[in-house]
Scaffold this motif. Structure first.
Motif, PDB file in Angstrom:
ATOM      1  N   HIS A  44      21.531  31.571 -24.556  1.00 40.97           N
ATOM      2  CA  HIS A  44      22.865  32.044 -24.190  1.00 40.97           C
ATOM      3  C   HIS A  44      22.928  33.557 -24.008  1.00 40.97           C
ATOM      4  O   HIS A  44      23.506  34.063 -23.035  1.00 40.97           O
ATOM      5  N   LYS A  45      22.313  34.315 -24.905  1.00 43.26           N
ATOM      6  CA  LYS A  45      22.385  35.782 -24.843  1.00 43.26           C
ATOM      7  C   LYS A  45      21.617  36.346 -23.644  1.00 43.26           C
ATOM      8  O   LYS A  45      21.822  37.511 -23.276  1.00 43.26           O
ATOM      9  N   ARG A  46      20.758  35.546 -23.046  1.00 43.96           N
ATOM     10  CA  ARG A  46      20.041  36.014 -21.860  1.00 43.96           C
ATOM     11  C   ARG A  46      21.000  36.223 -20.693  1.00 43.96           C
ATOM     12  O   ARG A  46      20.708  36.973 -19.766  1.00 43.96           O
ATOM     13  N   LYS A  59      16.625  44.198 -19.629  1.00 48.30           N
ATOM     14  CA  LYS A  59      17.995  44.004 -20.094  1.00 48.30           C
ATOM     15  C   LYS A  59      18.968  44.820 -19.239  1.00 48.30           C
ATOM     16  O   LYS A  59      18.579  45.708 -18.501  1.00 48.30           O
ATOM     17  N   HIS A  84      24.634  36.258 -21.407  1.00 55.06           N
ATOM     18  CA  HIS A  84      25.880  36.821 -21.931  1.00 55.06           C
ATOM     19  C   HIS A  84      25.554  37.629 -23.189  1.00 55.06           C
ATOM     20  O   HIS A  84      25.780  37.188 -24.310  1.00 55.06           O
ATOM     21  N   GLY A  85      24.962  38.788 -22.948  1.00 54.59           N
ATOM     22  CA  GLY A  85      24.547  39.625 -24.066  1.00 54.59           C
ATOM     23  C   GLY A  85      23.515  40.631 -23.603  1.00 54.59           C
ATOM     24  O   GLY A  85      23.820  41.795 -23.339  1.00 54.59           O
TER      25      GLY A  85
END
Length: 267
Positions: free
Chosen positions: A28-30, A206, A32-33
């Motif tokens: 998920h953080k890939r 990122k 949304h984060g």
């Protein structure tokens, strides 16, 4: 629902549900984060029929593209418009969701084999195998499996069959469209090859703005349009028609081609 209920391919649904929950939470953080997935058009998803929907998309990584689609589709079905905030949508994911993938890709290691259980319909490439150009007849079992998946739910496919931009759309997708008459929903993605390695498993950078655009279903005359006409319609819909190259500077194309060579994953 029975604990041992299976889908048409024999996969246990409770196991598939937990795989989507676990891998969804891990990834998920890939989107949304670490990076930010900008979604447009997700209001289309809840309006689609439960079965016989074919999503067509350009392709940038082996796995990250598909994982993003699992996130976006499930979030949209739970009322989240153009966002994947809060992972609650993973608790009851859509289980009749499948994706077409090359058989050699899904057998290249333990993790791809595990991910295959989440919904892969593996097919034999007719034009390339183990890095070499080939000519092979279409395996009728592959087409039959896509039919079964469409009858059961939704199918994601990447009609170019490669992660390299502006490669020709394979006619096999057009044949499937004419034969099974699915609702065809185009998706255009970007930013994934800058965020991840070619396999889409390793986070490479990122802070990348990833885009994910869902377009309205294509209008297709299944009986009268030719295979060539449908192929061209697909190329325009996923923004991979050669005419799009005319608006991209030659210098930018050269840089992108060099990056594609550097991104190639070697077995």
């Amino acid at each position: 629902m029975s604990l041992f209920k299976r889908n048409p391919f024999g996969h246990l649904l409770f196991l598939k549900r937990w795989m989507i929950r676990i891998f969804g939470a891990l990834t998920h953080k890939r989107y949304h984060g670490f990076n930010e997935l900008q979604i447009d058009g997700s209001e289309i998803i809840p309006t689609l029929p439960e079965t016989n929907v074919l999503f067509i998309s350009n392709h940038q990584t082996y796995f990250a593209d598909v994982v993003a689609m699992f996130h976006v589709f499930n979030a949209s079905l739970k009322g989240r418009d153009d966002t994947i905030k809060n992972m609650g949508y993973l608790w009851r994911p859509k289980l009749n969701l499948y994706y077409v993938a090359a058989k050699e890709t899904m057998k290249a290691g333990l993790l791809p084999r595990i991910l295959s259980y989440a919904g892969a319909i593996t097919v034999e490439r007719t034009w390339r195998d183990k890095g070499k150009d080939i000519q092979r007849e279409v395996n009728p079992n592959d087409t039959e499996n896509i039919r079964i998946a469409l009858e059961d739910g939704w199918v994601i496919t990447f009609p170019q069959g490669t992660t390299r931009s502006f490669k020709p759309v394979r006619k096999g997708t057009a044949h499937i469209i004419k034969q099974y008459k699915p609702v065809v929903v185009p998706i255009v993605i970007d930013g994934f090859r800058r965020s991840f390695d070619k396999k889409g498993l390793r986070l490479k950078k990122k802070g990348i703005l990833q885009s994910f655009v869902i377009k309205p279903p294509l209008e297709i005359d299944y009986d009268n349009e030719t295979i060539e006409e449908i192929v061209e319609k697909i190329e325009y819909a996923i923004e991979q028609h050669p005419s799009f190259l005319k608006v991209i500077p030659a210098e930018e194309r050269a840089v992108e081609e060099q990056l594609n060579k550097q991104r190639e994953w070697r077995y």
